[in-house]
Design an enzyme around this catalytic site. Structure first.
Site: not given
Ligand code: DGL
Length: 270
Positions: A7-8, A40, A70, A194-196
């Protein structure tokens, strides 16, 4: 025998955690590109360059299969990587398809023609780059007809989570849900694309109301990975050791990760 999870930043830990529980015997190498997060707000070429560099680093760790945990990388870079970059003995898989398969009531890997599904009005919450890519709508159209998708780009949420500022993240979630409601007053389902965002699951559910089914990816991706590895056992690479790699400040990233997963997590510099 290691599998890579990329992931980022910290968001992919939601996927890591679910995979670690589902496949406790598989060593996992997590890579957070924290020094370049958020992805993003980057353009597609930038996301591609950063993602390929990270995936190469995970191959060096003995991972033949890497999951892009991600959505931004899955939406903006994955197809191009699969078409012209990934060597034949390696695999890179994304997180969008398992989610869409669940939403459209399909078994993993069911590629039959698109059909009508139960859910008709879907809210998609994702990063600006994921929304701009329209990858979710494209993948959905391969599997379902007659589904109305309203996408809301959730600027700022990833930065707030990466900074550990959950109060700001919650306030931003509420304002993004309000903005979505102005365009689609009564969604039946909401996708946390988004995985966050699973780290803010309750904030999304509270703002959307109890009648909205909120889909997030962690368990879905873990389940589809377990299914994939059963069908392709050779794709578990030669790596023996689980580890957490970051391009950021290892101490700071370890502290945040420990806070999110509520157990000791030790990152090392990638
Ligand atoms: N967690 C990531 C996603 O699922 C990346 C979010 C990001 O770095 O902007 O999109």
């Amino acid at each position: 025998m290691a599998v890579g999870i990329f992931d980022s930043g910290l968001g992919g830990l939601t996927v890591f955690d679910a995979v670690a529980k589902r496949l406790p015997d598989v060593p996992l190498v997590y890579f957070g590109d924290n020094s370049h997060a958020p992805y993003g707000v980057r353009d597609a070429q930038d996301v591609y360059d950063l993602t390929t560099a990270a995936v190469e680093r995970m191959w060096d760790e003995g991972c033949d299969l890497v999951i892009l945990a991600c959505n931004t990388a899955s939406a903006a870079a994955l197809r191009k990587m699969q078409e012209r970059w990934v060597p034949t003995n390696k695999r890179v898989l994304g997180v969008l398809v398992p989610l869409i398969e669940a939403l459209t009531e399909r078994s993993w890997g069911d590629n039959s023609p698109p059909r009508e599904v139960e859910v008709k009005h879907v809210a998609l919450f994702a990063t600006p780059a994921t929304v701009a890519s329209r990858a979710f709508q494209r993948e959905l159209a391969f599997r379902a007809i007659g589904v109305d998708v309203e996408a809301q780009a959730c600027g700022g949420v990833v930065d707030a989570i990466e900074d550990g500022d959950m109060i700001l993240a919650e306030a931003l979630v509420r304002s993004h849900v309000e903005a979505l409601h102005r365009k689609m007053p009564s969604p039946q389902a909401a996708i946390l694309g988004c995985t966050h965002y699973p780290l803010m699951h309750q904030a999304f559910q509270d703002a959307l109301g109890p009648e909205v089914k909120v889909y997030s990816q962690a368990d879905l991706v873990a389940e589809s990975l377990a299914d994939y590895l059963q069908r392709h056992p050779k794709m578990i690479g030669s790596g023996q050791q689980s580890k957490f790699l970051t391009t950021g400040d290892a101490r700071k990233v370890s502290d945040r990760a420990t806070q999110f997963l509520r157990r000791q997590i030790q990152f090392e510099v990638a």
